[in-house]
Design an enzyme around this catalytic site. Structure first.
Site, PDB file in Angstrom:
ATOM      1  N   ASP A 163       0.849  -1.194   0.000  1.00 13.56           N
ATOM      2  CA  ASP A 163       0.000   0.000   0.000  1.00 13.56           C
ATOM      3  C   ASP A 163       0.885   1.245   0.000  1.00 13.56           C
ATOM      4  O   ASP A 163       2.095   1.149   0.184  1.00 13.56           O
ATOM      5  CB  ASP A 163      -1.014   0.002   1.161  1.00 13.56           C
ATOM      6  CG  ASP A 163      -0.381   0.026   2.542  1.00 13.56           C
ATOM      7  OD1 ASP A 163       0.846  -0.167   2.649  1.00 13.56           O
ATOM      8  OD2 ASP A 163      -1.111   0.254   3.523  1.00 13.56           O
TER       9      ASP A 163
ATOM     10  N   TYR B  79       2.921   4.753   0.797  1.00 16.36           N
ATOM     11  CA  TYR B  79       3.566   5.309   1.994  1.00 16.36           C
ATOM     12  C   TYR B  79       2.548   6.168   2.736  1.00 16.36           C
ATOM     13  O   TYR B  79       1.734   6.851   2.123  1.00 16.36           O
ATOM     14  CB  TYR B  79       4.773   6.153   1.600  1.00 16.36           C
ATOM     15  CG  TYR B  79       5.898   5.359   0.968  1.00 16.36           C
ATOM     16  CD1 TYR B  79       6.619   4.421   1.702  1.00 16.36           C
ATOM     17  CD2 TYR B  79       6.252   5.552  -0.366  1.00 16.36           C
ATOM     18  CE1 TYR B  79       7.656   3.694   1.125  1.00 16.36           C
ATOM     19  CE2 TYR B  79       7.297   4.830  -0.948  1.00 16.36           C
ATOM     20  CZ  TYR B  79       7.992   3.901  -0.204  1.00 16.36           C
ATOM     21  OH  TYR B  79       9.010   3.185  -0.767  1.00 16.36           O
TER      22      TYR B  79
ATOM     23  N   PHE C   4       6.477   1.775  -4.183  1.00 17.98           N
ATOM     24  CA  PHE C   4       7.873   1.965  -3.780  1.00 17.98           C
ATOM     25  C   PHE C   4       8.420   3.363  -4.075  1.00 17.98           C
ATOM     26  O   PHE C   4       9.527   3.697  -3.677  1.00 17.98           O
ATOM     27  CB  PHE C   4       8.807   0.901  -4.425  1.00 17.98           C
ATOM     28  CG  PHE C   4       8.536  -0.492  -3.958  1.00 17.98           C
ATOM     29  CD1 PHE C   4       8.977  -0.926  -2.721  1.00 17.98           C
ATOM     30  CD2 PHE C   4       7.823  -1.378  -4.759  1.00 17.98           C
ATOM     31  CE1 PHE C   4       8.715  -2.217  -2.272  1.00 17.98           C
ATOM     32  CE2 PHE C   4       7.559  -2.677  -4.325  1.00 17.98           C
ATOM     33  CZ  PHE C   4       8.006  -3.094  -3.081  1.00 17.98           C
TER      34      PHE C   4
ATOM     35  N   HIS D  96      11.424  -9.670   0.114  1.00 15.33           N
ATOM     36  CA  HIS D  96      11.062  -8.250   0.024  1.00 15.33           C
ATOM     37  C   HIS D  96      12.302  -7.383   0.268  1.00 15.33           C
ATOM     38  O   HIS D  96      13.181  -7.776   1.033  1.00 15.33           O
ATOM     39  CB  HIS D  96       9.978  -7.949   1.074  1.00 15.33           C
ATOM     40  CG  HIS D  96       9.276  -6.655   0.861  1.00 15.33           C
ATOM     41  ND1 HIS D  96       9.764  -5.455   1.348  1.00 15.33           N
ATOM     42  CD2 HIS D  96       8.127  -6.357   0.203  1.00 15.33           C
ATOM     43  CE1 HIS D  96       8.940  -4.487   1.001  1.00 15.33           C
ATOM     44  NE2 HIS D  96       7.936  -5.002   0.305  1.00 15.33           N
TER      45      HIS D  96
END
Length: 223
Positions: free
Chosen positions: A65, A67, A78, A188
């Site tokens: 989701d 920031y 990102f 990740h």
């Protein structure tokens, strides 16, 4: 709330955005934005699509989701706005990129719009979030919508590279047709996962470009 999508995505997703769950979702998102501070700004909610046309789509990177800090989210997974300090996960992405491509890369910005313009769909599973509250819109049906997007891309396109980082993204990619597309998986890029040796050395960026080149597609300038 108005759904402003560029024509290629509007055509692909027209059936989806007319479904009752999506109409309910948009109403709930509207209420969230009225009652709380939410990100990204309303006009950037569909930025991932509007910066990367379906015709030009070559790579899909799935995030969780947006920031949730003030002024950070710009609608691309990102990615952050130009003036924002580069977050830890993105810093690790840039570190892997530098090693993978054997380059000296000193980014001054974490804005990934240049990737999107080249055909990288930077798609979050949830397109909105409440300020200072990660995963706060998980209960909304964004996941249903983004699952449908991934499925439609898999069905309608060929030779797309899906970069699935972490178990969450890998679950989102369960319905990708791997006979038509390249799926690359790793841990990740978040510090916790990366420091456990699950991220660095995946060489996803060079592998993606090699695949594109092998199918006579324009490679991505990652740097």
């Amino acid at each position: 709330m108005q759904i402003d999508l560029i024509p290629s995505w509007q055509t692909l997703l027209s059936d989806e955005i007319e479904k009752s769950y999506f109409q309910d979702l948009i109403q709930e998102v509207d209420q969230e934005y009225q009652n709380s501070t939410c990100f990204p700004p309303k006009d950037l909610i569909f930025s991932a699509f509007n910066n990367c046309s379906l015709e030009n789509l070559k790579i899909v990177i799935i995030g969780q989701d947006p920031y949730h800090g003030e002024g950070e989210a710009n609608g691309l997974s990102f990615s952050v706005n130009d003036s924002v300090k580069i977050p830890p996960s993105l810093r690790n992405i840039f570190r892997e990129l530098t090693t993978d491509l054997d380059s000296i890369f000193l980014p001054s910005s974490g804005n990934l719009e240049s990737w999107a313009k080249q055909g990288v769909l930077l798609l979050n599973a949830s397109l909105t979030v409440r300020k200072d509250s990660p995963n706060s819109h998980k209960h909304l049906k964004w996941n249903v919508f983004t699952d449908a997007v991934i499925k439609k891309i898999s069905e309608e396109k060929e030779n797309v590279v899906f970069l699935l980082w972490g178990s969450f993204a890998q679950k989102k990619g369960a319905k990708i047709d791997r006979t038509k597309h390249l799926v690359l998986e790793s841990g990740h890029p978040s510090p916790m996962s990366a420091n456990q040796g699950k991220w660095f050395g995946n060489r996803h960026f060079s592998q993606a470009n090699e695949y594109l080149k092998s199918h006579n597609l324009q490679i991505i300038n990652w740097l």
